[in-house]
Write a protein that holds these residues in place. Sequence first.
Motif, PDB file in Angstrom:
ATOM      1  N   SER A 198      27.023  97.750  76.037  1.00  0.00           N
ATOM      2  CA  SER A 198      27.639  99.073  75.885  1.00  0.00           C
ATOM      3  C   SER A 198      28.070  99.316  74.453  1.00  0.00           C
ATOM      4  O   SER A 198      27.812 100.384  73.873  1.00  0.00           O
ATOM      5  N   GLY A 199      28.729  98.324  73.858  1.00  0.00           N
ATOM      6  CA  GLY A 199      29.175  98.476  72.477  1.00  0.00           C
ATOM      7  C   GLY A 199      28.019  98.591  71.504  1.00  0.00           C
ATOM      8  O   GLY A 199      28.061  99.377  70.552  1.00  0.00           O
ATOM      9  N   PHE A 200      26.962  97.817  71.747  1.00  0.00           N
ATOM     10  CA  PHE A 200      25.785  97.864  70.876  1.00  0.00           C
ATOM     11  C   PHE A 200      25.188  99.267  70.835  1.00  0.00           C
ATOM     12  O   PHE A 200      24.855  99.778  69.760  1.00  0.00           O
ATOM     13  N   MET A 201      25.020  99.892  71.996  1.00  0.00           N
ATOM     14  CA  MET A 201      24.403 101.217  72.034  1.00  0.00           C
ATOM     15  C   MET A 201      25.236 102.240  71.269  1.00  0.00           C
ATOM     16  O   MET A 201      24.697 103.100  70.559  1.00  0.00           O
ATOM     17  N   LEU A 202      26.568 102.146  71.369  1.00  0.00           N
ATOM     18  CA  LEU A 202      27.430 103.089  70.662  1.00  0.00           C
ATOM     19  C   LEU A 202      27.352 102.889  69.152  1.00  0.00           C
ATOM     20  O   LEU A 202      27.275 103.859  68.387  1.00  0.00           O
ATOM     21  N   VAL A 203      27.368 101.639  68.712  1.00  0.00           N
ATOM     22  CA  VAL A 203      27.307 101.364  67.271  1.00  0.00           C
ATOM     23  C   VAL A 203      25.953 101.776  66.692  1.00  0.00           C
ATOM     24  O   VAL A 203      25.875 102.352  65.600  1.00  0.00           O
ATOM     25  N   GLU A 204      24.876 101.504  67.424  1.00  0.00           N
ATOM     26  CA  GLU A 204      23.551 101.899  66.945  1.00  0.00           C
ATOM     27  C   GLU A 204      23.437 103.413  66.852  1.00  0.00           C
ATOM     28  O   GLU A 204      22.896 103.947  65.867  1.00  0.00           O
ATOM     29  N   THR A 205      23.942 104.130  67.855  1.00  0.00           N
ATOM     30  CA  THR A 205      23.905 105.597  67.827  1.00  0.00           C
ATOM     31  C   THR A 205      24.690 106.135  66.640  1.00  0.00           C
ATOM     32  O   THR A 205      24.240 107.055  65.950  1.00  0.00           O
ATOM     33  N   LYS A 206      25.863 105.565  66.385  1.00  0.00           N
ATOM     34  CA  LYS A 206      26.672 106.001  65.251  1.00  0.00           C
ATOM     35  C   LYS A 206      25.944 105.736  63.943  1.00  0.00           C
ATOM     36  O   LYS A 206      25.998 106.554  63.014  1.00  0.00           O
TER      37      LYS A 206
END
Length: 372
Positions: A198-206
């Motif tokens: 979950s955290g990975f997807m948010l950081v990549e999107t940002k």
Amino acid sequence: MSINDARNFFRTADQQYDLIVYGVLDSHTALSHASNLRVDSYVYTREGIAEAFRLLKPDGVVSVSFTLVNDALGFKLSKILRDLPGAGKPLAVRVRYDNSRTTAFIVKKGQAATMPSANGFASIGFTDVSDYFAQPYPESAIPTDDWPFFYMVERAYPVTYMIALGMILLLSYFFVRRTIGFSDPIDRSYLPFFFLGSGFMLVETKAITELGLHLGGTWFVIAAAIMLVLVMAFLANLIVTRTALSLAGPAYFGLFASLLIGYGLATSHGQWVFGPPVMQLALSCFVLTIPLFFAGIIFSSLIGDAKINISTAFAYNLMGALFGGVMEYNSMYFGFAFLYLLALGFYALAWAFSRKSWGFSWKSASLVRTGQ
């Protein structure tokens, strides 16, 4: 002539202009309630128009033509132009080009913009609507680089988006459960993989959205972001496979610190980043992707546990990534900087569920993970 993304051109232009014209983009006339709310996202933000305005010569003019599918868009443009430092009172004219609601918003540097001949303009169908669009408009609904959703009338959760995303998440859960499998009941030792995804997807999107401001909203941004993610993942796996030490604890510290630094950079709009543009870009890329380096160390360390079933761990990780993709839509209400705080929460949960593993020494020389 220059073929470039508008924001990237304004940021890198080295000369001043008498006139800057925002033409009517095709997407304006095709827009409906079912269209993508992120069309032209960074072109019509407060910072974007301010960058164009700074390129004007004294007495220079900016003209923004727009097919208004609703009056809220006109109120937003008028307020952005009124608030520009050094700008005079803007002029709004119904020009009726291509559509009866097409309006040109004109602002002049240093003085008010006026119609040269009201009678002459009226004879060809132009109408001065400046006073109407000069009405007050909520500051929270003005698009910025952090909340660039120009087509949204106000900050709100898009219900139709959330319903569709919820259905995708539910179907994905049943698919993954049947094909890869989950432990039943849920095994606590696998939950860190869910929250890491979950955290990975948010950081990549940002990272992708932020790089869009530096490199332009083109395919090159996606390629550069993915390349940086792969580099960070490779370095993380390389370090884990070359040492027998447990690195999860220090990696969590570095992860939390890097997310807080990234949040500070996002909320300050890069005001504390100095140096030439190339150095600023390099620093931004580093800050945006370094959390994935620490997250990669944590993932590779945890996956090396002999008690972990690889298929189940990846199933939890995959579902976590899907959940993080759904949670990314919180940006449509809170803005993109909020994704750092959300990712920080997910990684904190991963830490809470994995902290008992710090006493082990992992060595996973045969595993190479390129995602988390």
